[in-house]
Scaffold this motif. Structure first.
Motif, PDB file in Angstrom:
ATOM      1  N   LYS A   5       0.854  -1.185   0.000  1.00 28.14           N
ATOM      2  CA  LYS A   5       0.000   0.000   0.000  1.00 28.14           C
ATOM      3  C   LYS A   5       0.890   1.235   0.000  1.00 28.14           C
ATOM      4  CE  LYS A   5      -3.706   2.205   2.561  1.00 28.14           C
ATOM      5  NZ  LYS A   5      -4.512   2.187   3.786  1.00 28.14           N
ATOM      6  N   CYS A   6       0.612   2.149  -0.898  1.00 31.74           N
ATOM      7  CA  CYS A   6       1.428   3.365  -0.985  1.00 31.74           C
ATOM      8  C   CYS A   6       0.504   4.517  -1.354  1.00 31.74           C
ATOM      9  CB  CYS A   6       2.521   3.194  -2.035  1.00 31.74           C
ATOM     10  SG  CYS A   6       3.512   4.698  -2.262  1.00 31.74           S
ATOM     11  N   THR A   7       0.549   5.566  -0.589  1.00 34.57           N
ATOM     12  CA  THR A   7      -0.342   6.705  -0.837  1.00 34.57           C
ATOM     13  C   THR A   7       0.314   7.780  -1.698  1.00 34.57           C
ATOM     14  OG1 THR A   7       0.360   7.758   1.218  1.00 34.57           O
ATOM     15  CG2 THR A   7      -1.591   6.330   1.329  1.00 34.57           C
ATOM     16  N   HIS A  13       4.472   4.526 -10.603  1.00 32.29           N
ATOM     17  CA  HIS A  13       4.209   3.113 -10.299  1.00 32.29           C
ATOM     18  C   HIS A  13       2.950   2.912  -9.463  1.00 32.29           C
ATOM     19  CE1 HIS A  13       8.113   2.088 -11.924  1.00 32.29           C
ATOM     20  NE2 HIS A  13       8.684   2.975 -11.130  1.00 32.29           N
ATOM     21  N   ASN A  14       2.310   3.976  -9.049  1.00 35.02           N
ATOM     22  CA  ASN A  14       1.162   3.848  -8.157  1.00 35.02           C
ATOM     23  C   ASN A  14      -0.117   3.585  -8.942  1.00 35.02           C
ATOM     24  OD1 ASN A  14      -1.042   4.671  -6.204  1.00 35.02           O
ATOM     25  ND2 ASN A  14       0.783   4.888  -4.933  1.00 35.02           N
ATOM     26  N   GLN A  15      -0.820   2.526  -8.542  1.00 35.56           N
ATOM     27  CA  GLN A  15      -2.116   2.226  -9.149  1.00 35.56           C
ATOM     28  C   GLN A  15      -3.110   1.943  -8.025  1.00 35.56           C
ATOM     29  OE1 GLN A  15      -1.775  -1.006 -11.985  1.00 35.56           O
ATOM     30  NE2 GLN A  15      -0.378   0.149 -13.292  1.00 35.56           N
ATOM     31  N   MET A  23       9.542  -4.533  -8.560  1.00 43.78           N
ATOM     32  CA  MET A  23      10.330  -4.551  -7.326  1.00 43.78           C
ATOM     33  C   MET A  23      10.573  -3.102  -6.916  1.00 43.78           C
ATOM     34  SD  MET A  23      14.307  -5.279  -8.358  1.00 43.78           S
ATOM     35  CE  MET A  23      14.868  -4.735  -6.750  1.00 43.78           C
ATOM     36  N   ILE A  24      10.864  -2.891  -5.654  1.00 42.41           N
ATOM     37  CA  ILE A  24      11.198  -1.552  -5.199  1.00 42.41           C
ATOM     38  C   ILE A  24      12.489  -1.611  -4.398  1.00 42.41           C
ATOM     39  CG2 ILE A  24       8.813  -0.715  -5.151  1.00 42.41           C
ATOM     40  CD1 ILE A  24       8.921  -0.956  -2.078  1.00 42.41           C
ATOM     41  N   GLN A  25      13.153  -0.465  -4.341  1.00 39.72           N
ATOM     42  CA  GLN A  25      14.337  -0.341  -3.501  1.00 39.72           C
ATOM     43  C   GLN A  25      14.062   0.729  -2.458  1.00 39.72           C
ATOM     44  OE1 GLN A  25      18.096   0.045  -5.504  1.00 39.72           O
ATOM     45  NE2 GLN A  25      19.088   0.956  -3.727  1.00 39.72           N
ATOM     46  N   LYS A  41      13.359   5.797   2.681  1.00 35.59           N
ATOM     47  CA  LYS A  41      12.724   6.399   1.505  1.00 35.59           C
ATOM     48  C   LYS A  41      12.709   5.396   0.359  1.00 35.59           C
ATOM     49  CE  LYS A  41      16.965   8.603  -0.151  1.00 35.59           C
ATOM     50  NZ  LYS A  41      17.556   9.795  -0.729  1.00 35.59           N
ATOM     51  N   CYS A  42      11.705   5.513  -0.486  1.00 34.46           N
ATOM     52  CA  CYS A  42      11.573   4.643  -1.647  1.00 34.46           C
ATOM     53  C   CYS A  42      12.383   5.239  -2.790  1.00 34.46           C
ATOM     54  CB  CYS A  42      10.108   4.508  -2.058  1.00 34.46           C
ATOM     55  SG  CYS A  42       9.914   3.496  -3.531  1.00 34.46           S
ATOM     56  N   GLU A  43      13.408   4.502  -3.230  1.00 37.48           N
ATOM     57  CA  GLU A  43      14.259   4.972  -4.329  1.00 37.48           C
ATOM     58  C   GLU A  43      13.623   4.693  -5.690  1.00 37.48           C
ATOM     59  OE1 GLU A  43      16.920   6.691  -4.463  1.00 37.48           O
ATOM     60  OE2 GLU A  43      17.600   6.737  -2.409  1.00 37.48           O
TER      61      GLU A  43
HETATM   62  S1  SF4 Z   1       7.674   2.951  -6.366  1.00 34.86           S
HETATM   63 FE1  SF4 Z   1       7.705   3.584  -4.209  1.00 34.86          FE
HETATM   64  S2  SF4 Z   1       6.653   5.570  -4.163  1.00 34.86           S
HETATM   65 FE2  SF4 Z   1       6.160   4.579  -6.107  1.00 34.86          FE
HETATM   66  S3  SF4 Z   1       4.223   3.514  -5.768  1.00 34.86           S
HETATM   67 FE3  SF4 Z   1       5.888   2.049  -5.390  1.00 34.86          FE
HETATM   68  S4  SF4 Z   1       6.275   2.165  -3.186  1.00 34.86           S
HETATM   69 FE4  SF4 Z   1       5.115   4.007  -3.770  1.00 34.86          FE
END
Ligand code: SF4
Length: 48
Positions: A5-7, A13-15, A23-25, A41-43
């Motif tokens: 979950k990401c606001t 990338h947010n849907q 994948m996320i870093q 923090k999300c890179e």
């Molecule tokens: S990449 Fe990071 S900021 Fe972007 S939707 Fe995914 S978790 Fe959220």
């Protein structure tokens, strides 16, 4: 990838308030040791 979950809806990338990236870093945010979530923090964030 498990549901993340990401606001941050301004991220490409947010849907529907979830992360759709394959994948996320996540890195520390300017500190040597993270002690709270503010220290991370999300890179993978990419502005739309
Ligand atoms: S990449 Fe990071 S900021 Fe972007 S939707 Fe995914 S978790 Fe959220």
């Amino acid at each position: 990838m498990p549901d993340i979950k990401c606001t941050v809806t301004e991220c490409e990338h947010n849907q529907n308030v979830k992360c759709a990236a394959p994948m996320i870093q996540v890195d520390r945010n300017g500190t040597n040791k993270a002690l709270k979530s503010d220290n991370t923090k999300c890179e993978t964030f990419k502005n739309k």
